[in-house]
Enzyme design. Structure first.
Site, short mmCIF file in Angstrom:
data_model
loop_
_atom_site.label_atom_id
_atom_site.label_comp_id
_atom_site.label_asym_id
_atom_site.label_seq_id
_atom_site.Cartn_x
_atom_site.Cartn_y
_atom_site.Cartn_z
N THR A 1 -22.33 158.31 -43.89
CA THR A 1 -23.01 158.29 -43.26
C THR A 1 -24.20 156.46 -44.23
OG1 THR A 1 -25.69 159.11 -41.99
CG2 THR A 1 -25.14 159.38 -44.63
N GLU B 1 -37.93 150.81 -34.28
CA GLU B 1 -37.09 152.11 -34.96
C GLU B 1 -36.68 153.68 -34.01
OE1 GLU B 1 -36.71 155.10 -38.05
OE2 GLU B 1 -36.67 152.53 -37.56
#
Length: 670
Positions: A637, A526
């Site tokens: 997006t 992440e």
């Protein structure tokens, strides 16, 4: 004669006792019983013919089948909850529960489940569905309105509203066998190896979709290890079908027509956002729902998608009722109340309020309602005119005062997609939105000067700023979209900045690949840090997770299209193999808790964006360049493709309103 027949009488203690039994009913009682039975029969027959399932069908047989389908859609868990697996109940371990066989499943339950699954597959196999490109009229009835749209619900692209006059499909030229626009990912005679890779990704999509359908149909997301709905997702427990809406255009582009049709029909019948009485993210609802629905409308021309997108857009409008016009973060579609995230205090988030422009502008163009464009244009004006520290935009801004919050600036979480949408708004407008391009280039020059860093071993990365200073030598996975963004910016410029943009694009994409290559699973964390001890590796436990994210693959795809360097396809195939090895489970695909473990634990969440973005980009990278060409399409997006105005006749702009003005706009005018 009766008078001489003997009679009998019971006596108790010498007292005669009357008989308590009779062999027949009195006449009045007979009438009463017949009346009750007759009334019951009338009520039963009336209910039979006035049930919604029967009113909307042409025959009783069809009605019974419709009722059966309703039960079937409820999912196998309604009839047979899945057995406890691995001695777990939900998220908590249970001690001392014994299971038979491998994996902890009772063999009798496995046999019953397999029979049920086979029955469902047999029933679904009986369907004969038309290809959605040729006819996308709904195949199920709805008690909320007509069961089928008018014949002209499928719109041909209005070429007159665009500068281009050529036939363009999602794959390029219009198919000769159809007057609709059909997607073809690979031309005949394509490399068998590439075709195999393309088909592998398509099978991954089917695995993810089938298990969502089996265990969480109509819910937002799936827990693939627990085989049940994920109720704590970003959209909560409300039945919005986020995975359906998010994954529909991917199904369409892959040619999965039956799956597309069943998803389309669910949207037509069950997606009613105004019934949701809980807080929804304005940002997430816009990019996933409005974006996904508009993309399907552009690809198919089915006006149901356009109308549903407008319905969702209307539900979000009250969030914009602030002194500055900057929206609050959350909206309750049922009560119309809006508020901020508790953790953000009074502030809205830059990446959220700045990532609405594509969807709302396109929604205005296809509906003829200018109110959506007005809302996002107001946001643009506020951000353009406000004082910007060092030509960059802090991540927090107060919608009541129009003042910045903390001076924290990032191209990762909280800031990322705002910058992405400045470039893409300019692209989607066909170059007409000059304000967006100027804002983008000004901000990117500042970002490259102040955020771009190079590690001791030569890896480029984007750090975060606070009050003009680097606060951490780390980069978010979310920032890995930037390689593709800078590459797109490079090919659309004709000046000295173009070369620098492409150089940065290559270096950032390489760094993100290194974060994958340096993990045991070959999947990226992440967030990853840069120090002398370790580079492009996560250090904190909460940074070591992989959430099925797509940003790195988005950059692979764009870099492949623009440079044709084989390594980007190779890296994408490595990711496909890693996903299959570590994330695939029987019930779908799961994220990972620690990418640095050779046998990682799953987080038990199949994100909706895995279908919308991750699998779409991995599929597109193995397709032909004519399959969604980048000079005719721009991706929001959430990876939903929007046509570029003036270059793609599927833009479908209208000259006058095709829908009534939303009630919120009328109330504000009053």
């Amino acid at each position: 004669m009766t008078g001489i027949l003997p009679t009998y009488q019971r006596f108790v203690n010498g007292v005669p006792v009357p008989s308590i039994s009779r062999r027949s009913f009195r006449l009045r009682e007979k009438y009463l019983i017949v009346s009750v039975l007759l009334t019951f029969g009338i009520v039963w027959l009336g209910a039979l013919f006035y049930l919604p399932e029967f009113k909307s069908s042409n025959s009783v047989n069809d009605s019974v089948y419709n009722v059966y389908k309703r039960i079937q859609k409820a999912g196998p868990e309604l009839l047979m909850p899945p057995p406890l697996a691995q001695n777990d109940v939900g998220d908590f371990p249970v001690i001392g529960i014994a299971h038979h066989g491998e994996g902890g499943d009772d063999p009798h339950v496995i046999e019953d489940r397999n029979r049920l699954r086979a029955k469902i597959e047999e029933d679904m196999g009986m369907k004969v569905l038309e290809r959605p490109q040729f006819d996308v009229a709904p195949s199920v009835s709805s008690s909320r309105g007509p069961s089928k749209p008018p014949v002209d619900a499928i719109e041909e692209p209005a070429v007159g509203n665009n500068a281009a006059n050529k036939d363009v499909s999602p794959s390029g030229p219009k198919a000769e066998s159809s007057d609709k626009f059909v997607a073809v990912a690979l031309a005949p005679g394509a490399d068998p190896e590439i075709k195999h890779k393309l088909e592998t990704v398509k099978k991954m999509m089917l695995h993810a979709w089938y298990n969502y359908k089996l265990y969480a149909w109509g819910k937002n997301e799936l827990k693939p290890m627990s085989k049940r709905a994920h109720l704590s997702s970003v959209f909560g427990a409300g039945e919005l079908g986020a995975t359906i809406v998010d994954g529909l255009d991917t199904l369409y582009l892959m040619g999965l027509n039956d799956e597309f049709r069943e998803g389309r029909d669910w949207v037509a019948e069950h997606l009613h956002i105004n019934e949701i009485d809980s807080d929804l993210s304005v940002f997430e609802t816009t990019i996933r729902f409005v974006g996904g629905l508009l993309s399907c409308y552009a690809l198919t021309g089915d006006t149901m998608f356009r109308d549903k997108a407008a319905e969702v857009g209307d539900a979000l409008l009250p969030a914009f009722d602030t002194p500055t016009g900057l929206p609050y973060a959350l909206i309750n579609p049922s009560t119309k109340a809006s508020r901020q995230y508790h953790w953000a205090g009074p502030n809205s988030i830059l990446s959220e309020l700045g990532t609405l422009h594509l969807e709302f502008t396109y929604l205005s163009d296809v509906t003829g309602r200018d109110i959506y464009r007005q809302k996002v244009s107001r946001i643009r004006e506020v951000l353009d005119q406000i004082d910007k520290p060092g030509d960059l935009y802090p991540n927090f801004i107060n919608p009541r005062t129009g003042q910045w919050g903390q001076r924290h600036m990032s191209l990762g979480a909280l800031g990322d997609s705002f910058y992405e949408y400045l470039l893409k708004a300019w692209l989607m407008s066909g170059g007409a939105d000059e304000q967006a391009r100027i804002m983008f280039d000004t901000a990117m020059q500042a970002a490259l000067d102040k955020m771009l860093r190079v590690s001791p071993s030569g890896l480029a990365y984007l750090a975060e700023l606070k009050y003009g200073r680097i606060i951490e030598e780390k980069m978010d996975h979310l920032s890995c979209f930037a390689g593709g963004m800078f590459a797109l910016a490079s090919t659309t410029l004709d000046n000295s900045m173009s070369e620098r943009y492409m150089d940065v694009a290559k270096k950032l994409t390489n760094t993100c690949h290194e974060s994958y290559a340096r993990s045991e699973t070959k999947l990226g964390p992440e967030a990853f840090r840069f120090s002398n001890a370790a580079e492009a590796r996560a250090q904190k436990s909460n940074e070591k997770v992989y959430l099925l994210r797509p940003e790195t693959f988005e950059s692979y795809f764009i870099m492949w299209r623009l440079t044709k360097q084989q390594m980007y396809r190779d890296w994408a195939w490595e990711a496909v193999q890693a996903l299959e090895k570590h994330c695939r489970v029987e019930g779908g695909y799961t994220g990972l808790v620690n990418v640095y473990h050779a046998n990682p634990q799953g987080d038990d969440v199949q994100q909706s964006f895995f279908l919308a973005e991750t699998l779409k980009y991995l599929y597109l990278i193995f397709g032909d360049d004519s399959f969604l060409p980048l000079d005719e399409w721009v991706f929001n997006t959430e990876a939903h493709p929007f046509p570029i105005r003036g270059k793609n006749p599927l833009y479908r702009a209208v000259d006058k309103p095709v829908l009534p003005e939303p009630a919120h706009a009328q109330n504000n005018r009053i």
